[in-house]
Design a protein around this motif. Structure first.
Motif, PDB file in Angstrom:
ATOM      1  N   VAL A 105       0.997  -1.110  -0.186  1.00 27.73           N
ATOM      2  CA  VAL A 105      -0.040   0.260   0.320  1.00 27.73           C
ATOM      3  C   VAL A 105       0.635   1.226  -0.093  1.00 27.73           C
ATOM      4  CG1 VAL A 105      -1.807   1.125   1.667  1.00 27.73           C
ATOM      5  CG2 VAL A 105      -1.987  -0.923   1.036  1.00 27.73           C
ATOM      6  N   ALA A 106       1.838   1.335   0.343  1.00 27.86           N
ATOM      7  CA  ALA A 106       3.020   2.421   0.781  1.00 27.86           C
ATOM      8  C   ALA A 106       3.150   2.862  -0.468  1.00 27.86           C
ATOM      9  CB  ALA A 106       3.919   1.873   1.831  1.00 27.86           C
ATOM     10  N   VAL A 107       4.235   1.821  -1.166  1.00 24.49           N
ATOM     11  CA  VAL A 107       4.430   1.744  -2.851  1.00 24.49           C
ATOM     12  C   VAL A 107       3.176   2.483  -3.692  1.00 24.49           C
ATOM     13  CG1 VAL A 107       5.356   0.831  -4.842  1.00 24.49           C
ATOM     14  CG2 VAL A 107       6.513   0.620  -2.274  1.00 24.49           C
ATOM     15  N   ALA A 108       2.412   1.913  -3.606  1.00 22.11           N
ATOM     16  CA  ALA A 108       0.279   2.419  -4.490  1.00 22.11           C
ATOM     17  C   ALA A 108       0.292   3.414  -3.680  1.00 22.11           C
ATOM     18  CB  ALA A 108      -0.428   1.514  -4.336  1.00 22.11           C
ATOM     19  N   LEU A 109       0.588   4.235  -2.812  1.00 20.14           N
ATOM     20  CA  LEU A 109       0.160   5.802  -2.099  1.00 20.14           C
ATOM     21  C   LEU A 109       1.934   6.823  -2.746  1.00 20.14           C
ATOM     22  CD1 LEU A 109      -1.555   4.564   0.938  1.00 20.14           C
ATOM     23  CD2 LEU A 109      -2.327   5.710  -0.957  1.00 20.14           C
ATOM     24  N   GLY A 110       2.704   5.956  -2.412  1.00 21.83           N
ATOM     25  CA  GLY A 110       4.037   6.451  -3.022  1.00 21.83           C
ATOM     26  C   GLY A 110       3.896   7.211  -4.368  1.00 21.83           C
ATOM     27  N   ALA A 111       3.510   6.155  -5.361  1.00 21.08           N
ATOM     28  CA  ALA A 111       3.114   6.666  -6.072  1.00 21.08           C
ATOM     29  C   ALA A 111       2.694   7.437  -6.633  1.00 21.08           C
ATOM     30  CB  ALA A 111       3.134   4.995  -7.024  1.00 21.08           C
ATOM     31  N   LEU A 112       1.346   7.782  -6.391  1.00 21.63           N
ATOM     32  CA  LEU A 112      -0.347   8.348  -6.386  1.00 21.63           C
ATOM     33  C   LEU A 112       1.144   9.966  -5.994  1.00 21.63           C
ATOM     34  CD1 LEU A 112      -3.564   7.182  -4.985  1.00 21.63           C
ATOM     35  CD2 LEU A 112      -2.614   7.756  -7.041  1.00 21.63           C
TER      36      LEU A 112
ATOM     37  N   LEU B 106       2.067  -3.112 -12.500  1.00 20.90           N
ATOM     38  CA  LEU B 106       2.987  -4.789 -12.059  1.00 20.90           C
ATOM     39  C   LEU B 106       4.132  -4.064 -11.239  1.00 20.90           C
ATOM     40  CD1 LEU B 106       2.527  -6.659 -15.467  1.00 20.90           C
ATOM     41  CD2 LEU B 106       1.670  -6.977 -12.887  1.00 20.90           C
ATOM     42  N   ARG B 107       5.216  -2.735 -12.027  1.00 23.14           N
ATOM     43  CA  ARG B 107       6.018  -1.886 -11.317  1.00 23.14           C
ATOM     44  C   ARG B 107       5.965  -2.286 -10.134  1.00 23.14           C
ATOM     45  NH1 ARG B 107      10.749   1.083 -13.306  1.00 23.14           N
ATOM     46  NH2 ARG B 107       9.411   0.403 -15.718  1.00 23.14           N
ATOM     47  N   ALA B 108       4.778  -1.129  -9.405  1.00 22.40           N
ATOM     48  CA  ALA B 108       5.168  -0.971  -8.050  1.00 22.40           C
ATOM     49  C   ALA B 108       4.699  -2.660  -7.055  1.00 22.40           C
ATOM     50  CB  ALA B 108       4.235  -0.566  -7.719  1.00 22.40           C
ATOM     51  N   VAL B 109       4.381  -3.730  -7.796  1.00 21.82           N
ATOM     52  CA  VAL B 109       3.966  -4.627  -7.110  1.00 21.82           C
ATOM     53  C   VAL B 109       5.805  -5.294  -7.198  1.00 21.82           C
ATOM     54  CG1 VAL B 109       3.010  -7.048  -7.478  1.00 21.82           C
ATOM     55  CG2 VAL B 109       2.231  -5.004  -7.832  1.00 21.82           C
ATOM     56  N   ALA B 110       6.611  -4.996  -7.780  1.00 20.57           N
ATOM     57  CA  ALA B 110       7.942  -5.781  -8.397  1.00 20.57           C
ATOM     58  C   ALA B 110       7.979  -4.877  -7.160  1.00 20.57           C
ATOM     59  CB  ALA B 110       8.424  -4.760  -9.379  1.00 20.57           C
ATOM     60  N   VAL B 111       8.509  -3.403  -7.130  1.00 19.94           N
ATOM     61  CA  VAL B 111       9.019  -2.822  -5.808  1.00 19.94           C
ATOM     62  C   VAL B 111       8.843  -3.313  -4.432  1.00 19.94           C
ATOM     63  CG1 VAL B 111       9.366  -0.286  -4.440  1.00 19.94           C
ATOM     64  CG2 VAL B 111       9.555  -1.119  -7.043  1.00 19.94           C
ATOM     65  N   ALA B 112       7.533  -3.240  -3.991  1.00 22.73           N
ATOM     66  CA  ALA B 112       6.483  -3.600  -2.729  1.00 22.73           C
ATOM     67  C   ALA B 112       7.287  -5.518  -2.443  1.00 22.73           C
ATOM     68  CB  ALA B 112       5.055  -3.917  -2.597  1.00 22.73           C
ATOM     69  N   ALA B 113       7.572  -6.017  -3.664  1.00 26.73           N
ATOM     70  CA  ALA B 113       8.218  -7.393  -3.082  1.00 26.73           C
ATOM     71  C   ALA B 113       9.720  -7.665  -3.130  1.00 26.73           C
ATOM     72  CB  ALA B 113       8.026  -8.649  -4.631  1.00 26.73           C
TER      73      ALA B 113
ATOM     74  N   GLY C  51       1.961 -16.933   2.632  1.00 28.67           N
ATOM     75  CA  GLY C  51       1.037 -15.387   3.172  1.00 28.67           C
ATOM     76  C   GLY C  51       2.031 -15.317   1.904  1.00 28.67           C
ATOM     77  N   PHE C  52       3.115 -15.103   2.265  1.00 32.53           N
ATOM     78  CA  PHE C  52       3.908 -14.383   0.930  1.00 32.53           C
ATOM     79  C   PHE C  52       3.368 -14.917  -0.660  1.00 32.53           C
ATOM     80  CE2 PHE C  52       7.171 -13.891  -2.419  1.00 32.53           C
ATOM     81  CZ  PHE C  52       7.314 -12.541  -2.053  1.00 32.53           C
ATOM     82  N   GLN C  53       3.555 -15.872  -0.725  1.00 31.70           N
ATOM     83  CA  GLN C  53       3.142 -16.614  -1.751  1.00 31.70           C
ATOM     84  C   GLN C  53       1.557 -16.195  -2.384  1.00 31.70           C
ATOM     85  OE1 GLN C  53       4.636 -20.684  -2.053  1.00 31.70           O
ATOM     86  NE2 GLN C  53       6.272 -20.438  -0.263  1.00 31.70           N
ATOM     87  N   MET C  54       1.063 -16.598  -1.622  1.00 30.31           N
ATOM     88  CA  MET C  54      -0.349 -16.251  -1.918  1.00 30.31           C
ATOM     89  C   MET C  54      -1.028 -14.845  -2.744  1.00 30.31           C
ATOM     90  SD  MET C  54      -2.492 -19.027  -0.129  1.00 30.31           S
ATOM     91  CE  MET C  54      -3.743 -18.731  -0.159  1.00 30.31           C
ATOM     92  N   SER C  55      -0.678 -14.200  -1.431  1.00 25.29           N
ATOM     93  CA  SER C  55      -0.988 -12.113  -1.441  1.00 25.29           C
ATOM     94  C   SER C  55      -0.371 -11.776  -2.509  1.00 25.29           C
ATOM     95  CB  SER C  55       0.010 -11.707   0.021  1.00 25.29           C
ATOM     96  OG  SER C  55       1.001 -11.690  -0.592  1.00 25.29           O
ATOM     97  N   PHE C  56       1.482 -12.253  -3.566  1.00 24.16           N
ATOM     98  CA  PHE C  56       2.163 -11.540  -4.324  1.00 24.16           C
ATOM     99  C   PHE C  56       1.531 -11.563  -5.889  1.00 24.16           C
ATOM    100  CE2 PHE C  56       4.981  -9.752  -1.143  1.00 24.16           C
ATOM    101  CZ  PHE C  56       4.986  -8.330  -2.253  1.00 24.16           C
ATOM    102  N   ALA C  57       0.937 -13.211  -5.240  1.00 25.99           N
ATOM    103  CA  ALA C  57      -0.014 -14.226  -6.841  1.00 25.99           C
ATOM    104  C   ALA C  57      -1.170 -12.862  -7.082  1.00 25.99           C
ATOM    105  CB  ALA C  57       0.064 -15.401  -6.304  1.00 25.99           C
ATOM    106  N   ALA C  58      -1.704 -13.124  -5.759  1.00 22.00           N
ATOM    107  CA  ALA C  58      -3.096 -12.388  -6.211  1.00 22.00           C
ATOM    108  C   ALA C  58      -2.615 -11.027  -6.442  1.00 22.00           C
ATOM    109  CB  ALA C  58      -3.932 -12.805  -4.682  1.00 22.00           C
TER     110      ALA C  58
END
Length: 692
Positions: free
Chosen positions: A332-339, A348-355, A370-377
């Motif tokens: 969420v912080a990465v997404a809000l920072g992008a805003l 996908l770039r924001a998801v990659a940065v969070a990962a 937890g990590f596997q399911m959340s990032f897969a979804a």
């Protein structure tokens, strides 16, 4: 020479410009996964050599032509992941109890939750054990309170307590290759676990002024306030999604939520964090644009994003800051920072940065569901909605489009996470999509907004209004879970996959999404191969618990267990890993004494008449006399060396695989040194006619 080695791969990367950042966390994950899969801890010299090699490839990635530099950079990132995981392992190192302990235990309460048996469980730090020197005393211990222990003082955050408890080292896998609780406990800094039946005694008052404990007290006070307004499972559900406290929800409600694939709503993860920040962001944005001068002269989107980030930080603290919530906060912080900087919030770039951030801070999270399911979804949702962005929906009424979006998001997230959930939990909720379609929208429309309203209204003592509305939504979700769980065939069971299935499945999934060009369709082939390997996976013919208290023999009707009671955790895990929905007593009814004999207790050992060559005898107590017999014997002394054991019949005899074989000797393992004179063949193969 290195450049020559990389030249054959140069043709792969020119078309990948703009998407290579998505491969950064993949390469880090490859290195981290390799670190956790090796059987021996690398030495300091090896880590130093890997650091030097990483720098070499990093420089090559900078200096080589653009067509070859991604390969060199990828190798450097793999090495970086390996090194980061090793650094994290040694950073969290602490004493681990090396023996069974019974005696006085004193410590400060830093966490409270519930065990699978629904017992109150305390995590203590600043531990003191009777006659145990400080350098051998674990940093943290976890104690389940049974019987009279619950009737002692009421534990509270920061309170120093004393009791008399049974403690033991964290146990190894219940079967070779299974979930490694020793590794989990190592990174949680738990050096011992156990239980107490003696009432708690207060040793000192709760400390004041400690920031972490102050937040803990606020959480517990909020939980109590919510449960006072919403009693029963509804209140337990409400406290779980607001403060992370799951101690008030019953096992029956938990079972219904799991069987209907709604248990993810209990965990404060990306869904909850995203909904909270969306509600706060939307409310702040509406408030700001309602004032014309502010709307025309101020960056309202950035201000609203900043306020939502502050709210997310508060939610992280209130929820206890566990790993899943930290991961959701980073995303969420990465997404809000992008805003805030005017970039697209969801990509996908924001998801990659969070990962990347999560893997660097907590590399051990990669190994958990937890990590596997959340990032897969998240990855699947971002990719699918990105592909659908250009599709015109003029044929569809405007009011129906949000409904379609909810349906697509639930279906995509369910499909992306189903294989991972099945691999870790061995269960599939057949009506999970229906249950989620009937419940998830209500979380966003009613439950989370009501929770935010309750927090705001609590300033005026009117939080009951928000909690009442919140309770309506949660009552509906629990009713849906109960009805869906009660349907015939609501839950199916699948056997556990082999070690390579999930990595191959993840690689195919990521290749399909991240790679640019026709070669991406090769990801589907990798995923199909993973499912073929999963379908062909074979379960062990015989399983032996690490203390000899339970034996499981595979039969045509399913696994037969040697006991109908006792060792319930081990029995449940074995049956689940088999994909068998039977209960322990049902599995025990399949048992018949034959080539595998289980002797439970001293009386059974004393009354045993002897065995013949080729038979396997397992005892739950030491049996030195039986060691001289012709049969193969597993007693607690032998099992201390091996851990849990799996046996498979071959033409040459019984082939043995031990937990020690697959877990190796790592910082978190607690294997004793092999006895003098023990032969290596003891850990490789059992001859059916001659004892090794």
């Amino acid at each position: 020479m290195t450049a020559t080695f990389l030249r054959p791969f140069a043709f792969l990367f020119p078309n990948q410009r703009g998407m290579l950042i998505g491969w950064v966390p993949v390469c880090l994950a490859a290195g981290i996964g390799t670190y956790f899969s090796v059987l021996t801890e690398p030495s300091i010299l090896m880590f130093a050599g890997l650091c030097a090699l990483m720098l070499v490839f990093a420089v090559l990635g900078w200096c080589l032509p653009e067509a070859m530099s991604p390969m060199a950079a990828g190798i450097a990132l793999c090495l970086a992941g390996f090194i980061i995981a090793g650094a994290r392992t040694h950073h969290v190192a602490g004493p681990v109890l090396g023996w069974r302990y019974y005696g006085a235990v004193e410590g400060r309460v830093v966490a409270m939750d519930r065990s699978q048996s629904d017992a109150l469980r305390l995590t203590l730090d600043q531990v003191r054990l009777d006659r145990v020197p400080p350098h051998r005393t674990p940093d943290r211990v976890r104690i389940s309170l049974h019987g009279q222990a619950v009737g002692g003082i009421t534990p509270e955050p920061g309170l120093r307590v004393m009791t008399t408890a049974h403690l033991s080292p964290p146990s190894g896998p219940v079967e070779p290759g299974g979930f490694d609780f020793q590794r989990h406990a190592w990174f949680a800094r738990l050096g011992a676990v156990g239980y107490s039946r003696v009432p708690l005694v207060g040793a000192a008052r709760a400390e004041e002024g400690h920031a972490g404990l102050a937040v803990f007290r606020i959480r517990m006070a909020a939980s109590a306030r919510i449960q006072a307004a919403l009693p029963g499972d509804i209140g337990g559900f409400a406290t779980a999604i607001t403060t992370g406290d799951r101690s008030a929800i019953s096992q029956g409600a938990l079972d219904d939520l799991r069987a209907s694939n709604l248990a993810h709503l209990l965990a404060i993860s990306g869904l909850h964090m995203g909904l909270v920040t969306a509600v706060v962001f939307g409310a702040l944005r509406l408030f700001l644009v309602a004032v014309p001068r502010v709307a025309l002269n101020w960056p309202t989107k950035g201000i609203a994003a900043c306020g939502a980030l502050i709210a997310a930080s508060g939610y992280l603290a209130l929820s206890g800051g566990n790993v899943a919530t930290e991961r959701a906060f980073v995303m969420v912080a990465v997404a809000l920072g992008a805003l805030m900087i005017g970039r697209r919030a969801i990509s996908l770039r924001a998801v990659a940065v969070a990962a990347i951030i999560v893997l660097v801070l907590r590399p051990e999270a990669l190994m958990g569901p937890g990590f596997q399911m959340s990032f897969a979804a998240t990855t699947a949702l971002v990719a699918v909605f990105g592909w659908l962005r250009g599709i015109e929906l003029a044929f569809m009424p405007r009011w129906l489009r949000p409904v379609m979006a909810v349906f697509v998001s639930s279906a995509v997230a369910g499909i992306a996470t189903a294989p991972i959930a099945a691999a870790h939990f061995n269960a599939i909720a057949h009506y999970g999509l229906i249950a989620n379609l009937m419940s998830v929208p209500l979380m966003g429309i009613l439950v989370i907004p009501a929770a935010v309203a309750a927090l705001v209204l609590s300033i005026f003592g009117l939080e009951w209004i928000g909690l009442w509305a919140m309770g309506l939504g949660l009552r509906w979700i629990l009713a849906v879970a109960h009805e869906v769980a009660g349907l015939d065939g609501a839950r199916g069971f699948v056997p556990g996959p082999g070690a390579w299935v999930l990595p191959l499945l993840a690689l195919g999934f990521l290749f399909l999404i991240l790679w640019q060009g026709r070669l991406r369709w090769g990801g589907i082939a990798a995923m199909v191969l993973a499912f073929v390997l999963w379908h062909g996976a074979e379960r062990p013919g015989v399983l032996i618990a690490d203390n000899g208290t339970l034996v499981g023999l595979m039969t045509p009707a399913g696994r037969a267990l040697s006991k109908e009671k006792g060792a319930g955790f081990v029995a449940r895990n074995w049956l689940e890993n088999d994909g068998d929905g039977a209960s322990q007593d049902q599995a025990a009814a399949r048992w018949s004494r034959g080539q595998v004999i289980h002797l439970s207790g001293k009386r059974a050992v004393a009354g045993f008449g002897g065995c013949s060559a080729g038979q396997i005898v397992v005892t739950s107590v030491p049996a030195a006399d039986l060691a001289k017999s012709d049969c193969d014997m597993f007693d607690p002394e032998r099992l201390k060396q091996t851990g849990s054991v799996a046996l498979n019949r071959t033409k040459q005899g019984w082939q043995m695989i031990t937990a020690r074989d697959l877990a190796g000797d790592r910082p978190w393992t607690n294997w004793p040194k092999p006895d003098q004179g023990q032969r290596a063949s003891q850990y490789v193969r059992i001859n059916p006619t001659k004892r090794p």
